[in-house]
Write a protein that holds these residues in place. Structure first.
Motif, short mmCIF file in Angstrom:
data_model
loop_
_atom_site.label_atom_id
_atom_site.label_comp_id
_atom_site.label_asym_id
_atom_site.label_seq_id
_atom_site.Cartn_x
_atom_site.Cartn_y
_atom_site.Cartn_z
N LYS A 1 31.37 36.29 38.59
CA LYS A 1 31.47 35.95 40.02
C LYS A 1 32.03 37.10 40.85
O LYS A 1 31.55 37.38 41.96
CB LYS A 1 32.35 34.70 40.18
CG LYS A 1 31.72 33.42 39.64
CD LYS A 1 32.67 32.24 39.78
CE LYS A 1 31.98 30.91 39.48
NZ LYS A 1 31.49 30.80 38.10
N ARG A 2 33.04 37.78 40.32
CA ARG A 2 33.63 38.90 41.06
C ARG A 2 32.64 40.05 41.17
O ARG A 2 32.46 40.64 42.25
CB ARG A 2 34.90 39.38 40.36
CG ARG A 2 35.71 40.41 41.18
CD ARG A 2 36.75 41.11 40.34
NE ARG A 2 36.14 41.92 39.32
CZ ARG A 2 35.68 43.16 39.53
NH1 ARG A 2 35.78 43.73 40.72
NH2 ARG A 2 35.12 43.84 38.56
N GLU A 3 31.99 40.40 40.07
CA GLU A 3 31.04 41.52 40.08
C GLU A 3 29.88 41.25 41.03
O GLU A 3 29.49 42.14 41.81
CB GLU A 3 30.52 41.76 38.66
CG GLU A 3 31.57 42.33 37.71
CD GLU A 3 31.17 42.24 36.26
OE1 GLU A 3 31.85 42.86 35.42
OE2 GLU A 3 30.19 41.53 35.94
N LYS B 1 36.62 36.02 37.25
CA LYS B 1 35.80 36.82 36.34
C LYS B 1 35.08 35.91 35.34
O LYS B 1 35.06 36.18 34.14
CB LYS B 1 36.68 37.84 35.62
CG LYS B 1 37.31 38.86 36.56
CD LYS B 1 38.12 39.90 35.81
CE LYS B 1 38.73 40.91 36.78
NZ LYS B 1 39.51 41.95 36.10
N THR B 2 34.52 34.85 35.88
CA THR B 2 33.76 33.92 35.05
C THR B 2 32.28 34.00 35.44
O THR B 2 31.95 34.40 36.56
CB THR B 2 34.26 32.48 35.25
OG1 THR B 2 34.23 32.16 36.66
CG2 THR B 2 35.68 32.33 34.75
N TYR B 3 31.44 33.57 34.52
CA TYR B 3 30.00 33.72 34.71
C TYR B 3 29.39 32.41 35.21
O TYR B 3 30.02 31.35 35.17
CB TYR B 3 29.34 34.17 33.40
CG TYR B 3 29.67 35.61 33.06
CD1 TYR B 3 28.79 36.64 33.37
CD2 TYR B 3 30.89 35.94 32.47
CE1 TYR B 3 29.11 37.96 33.09
CE2 TYR B 3 31.22 37.26 32.18
CZ TYR B 3 30.32 38.27 32.50
OH TYR B 3 30.65 39.57 32.22
N HIS B 4 28.17 32.51 35.71
CA HIS B 4 27.43 31.36 36.22
C HIS B 4 27.38 30.29 35.13
O HIS B 4 26.84 30.51 34.04
CB HIS B 4 26.03 31.80 36.62
CG HIS B 4 25.23 30.77 37.35
ND1 HIS B 4 25.76 29.98 38.36
CD2 HIS B 4 23.94 30.38 37.22
CE1 HIS B 4 24.83 29.18 38.82
NE2 HIS B 4 23.72 29.39 38.14
N GLU B 5 27.95 29.12 35.42
CA GLU B 5 28.21 28.11 34.39
C GLU B 5 26.98 27.68 33.58
O GLU B 5 27.08 27.52 32.36
CB GLU B 5 28.88 26.88 35.01
CG GLU B 5 30.34 27.08 35.38
CD GLU B 5 30.56 27.91 36.64
OE1 GLU B 5 29.55 28.18 37.35
OE2 GLU B 5 31.70 28.28 36.94
#
Length: 458
Positions: free
Chosen positions: A216-218, A276-280
């Motif tokens: 999410k941050r990137e 810093k988590t990815y698309h669920e």
């Protein structure tokens, strides 16, 4: 992706290895030629996708506004039918994806349809459909987005699905990570934007996020810092403001300013606070770390070949691309028509930006920028549309002031008639208030740099 998977795809049989390498190389070279190689076309520099888009735009220039008004109207009516009646025949996945949206987005589509009809037929008050407001969106912006996204979405698989991102990402990780806190593959987004168009960079970033290659941050950082408008658009801006003879120092200045902003922005809120988590639905799908005992080049090639071999059907890839085209045409263009027109009406026919820019005048005077009062509105009106600062600054006498206005308008990057709407409509978790803050931060960072460069070069 583990080494066993790589080993499986890189069996010792020569024919399989060669076919895997060719499956990576040939489509990737096509992708590079389409998206990353600058080409001359009709007296300007663009990319292959741009040549295709502008050729179609030229052929259909008189019909596109009417065609897209019809499409926007259909989009809004079907969204209204879905939200109010939920008919059984709209239960198909593709129709749900296109038209099952919230009441807010449905309302915006309806507003976009209304404004498109008023503009096409020049109905109602002139401030709605004039060339300074609705006319700009329907006749200048919508045709560009329609044709660019048609070819960008259809042909982007050559860039993204056959291993080029894995290869480049592995090679450039040691540059992108320490400088910009980003994966190496983000360099592809930046290059596609600079050579082609900012919206193309946003489209690449959105798809990479949805596929689990950016967290999410990137994704938020890349979309709001690297989706810079192209060299071609920069040339249009500097020519419109009457300084085309200064294009080389101008582009040098904005390049320095954009790089500095891209180094600072990921390290300060709101971008630094993004998760810093990815698309669920997909989770993390990326690893650019090089295993011990392997060279960067060899590991990048192995990852690229493995990715290319995972593509079982070119038809499926293009089907996904065409679904993206429909999503943009039915979902994005009505919102662009609505928010873009409203933003331009506020900028052109109300004093709101003049009022908001009043505190900036003393700052510009302190920076020794001539005609500060006339220049101040141009420093914030770019939030509505990137071309508006050039329109406001065109009649300012000082070359130095016009140079600064044009430079800041490019480096601010966030503007609601296009990039802002793209980001709000995407699955990237970025809110309107964050776009406002990012726009202000980019202005604060890049204005002094552009001003120093202007005082030094002019």
């Amino acid at each position: 992706m583990n080494e066993e998977t790589i080993a499986h795809h890189s069996s010792p049989k020569k024919s399989i290895v060669e076919s895997g390498h060719l499956k990576f190389l040939i489509p990737s070279i096509i992708g590079i030629l389409l998206f990353l190689v600058p080409l001359p076309f009709q007296g300007k520099i663009t990319i292959g996708v741009g040549i295709l888009a502008e050729s179609v735009q030229g052929l259909l220039s008189s019909q596109l506004p009417a065609i897209m008004t019809t499409l926007i109207l259909v989009s809004s009516i079907l969204a209204l039918v879905q939200v109010t009646m939920k008919p059984a025949w709209m239960d198909k996945p593709i129709l749900q994806q296109l038209f099952s949206i919230s009441p807010l987005w449905t309302s915006l589509r309806l507003l976009g349809a209304l404004l498109a009809i008023l503009t096409l037929f020049q109905l109602g008050p002139e401030w709605i459909w004039s060339q300074a407001s609705g006319g700009t969106v329907l006749y200048s912006l919508i045709p560009v987005l329609t044709t660019w996204f048609l070819f960008a979405a259809l042909l982007m698989p050559f860039l993204m699905e056959f291993g080029l991102m894995e290869f480049v990402g592995t090679l450039l990780r040691k540059i992108m990570k320490p400088l910009f806190t980003l994966p190496g593959r983000s360099s592809i987004d930046a290059t596609a934007s600079w050579m082609g168009a900012g919206p193309v960079g946003v489209l690449i970033t959105t798809q990479q996020y949805e596929q689990g290659y950016y967290d999410k941050r990137e994704a938020s950082v890349i979309a709001s810092n690297f989706s810079i408008n192209s060299i071609a658009f920069s040339l249009v801006v500097i020519s419109f403001i009457g300084l085309e003879h200064l294009f080389v120092p101008f582009y040098f200045s904005i390049t320095i300013a954009v790089i500095v902003a891209a180094i600072i922005m990921p390290r300060i809120p709101p971008l630094s606070l993004k998760k810093k988590t990815y698309h669920e639905p997909v989770g993390k799908q990326i690893s650019e770390d090089v295993p011990e005992g392997k060279s960067i080049m060899k590991w990048g090639t192995e990852l690229a070949v493995s990715k290319a071999n995972s593509v079982n059907s070119l038809g499926y890839v293009f089907k996904k691309g065409f679904t993206n085209v429909l999503d943009i045409w039915f979902g994005l263009l009505p919102i662009v028509m609505a928010l873009g027109t409203v933003a331009l009406i506020l900028a052109e026919f109300t004093p709101i930006f003049t009022w908001l820019s009043a505190p900036i005048v003393p700052v510009l005077q302190w920076m020794n920028i001539p005609e500060a009062s006339a220049a101040a509105p141009a420093m914030i009106v770019g939030f509505a549309d990137m071309f508006l600062p050039a329109v406001i600054g065109k009649n300012i006498e000082s070359e130095l002031t016009r140079f600064i206005i044009a430079g800041v308008s490019i480096t601010q990057l966030i503007y609601m008639s296009e990039i802002g709407v793209l980001l709000l409509k995407s699955k990237i978790p970025i809110k309107f208030w964050e776009l406002v803050v990012i726009f202000i931060q980019r202005t604060i960072i890049t204005l002094p740099i552009i001003t120093l460069m202007a005082h030094w070069l002019l």
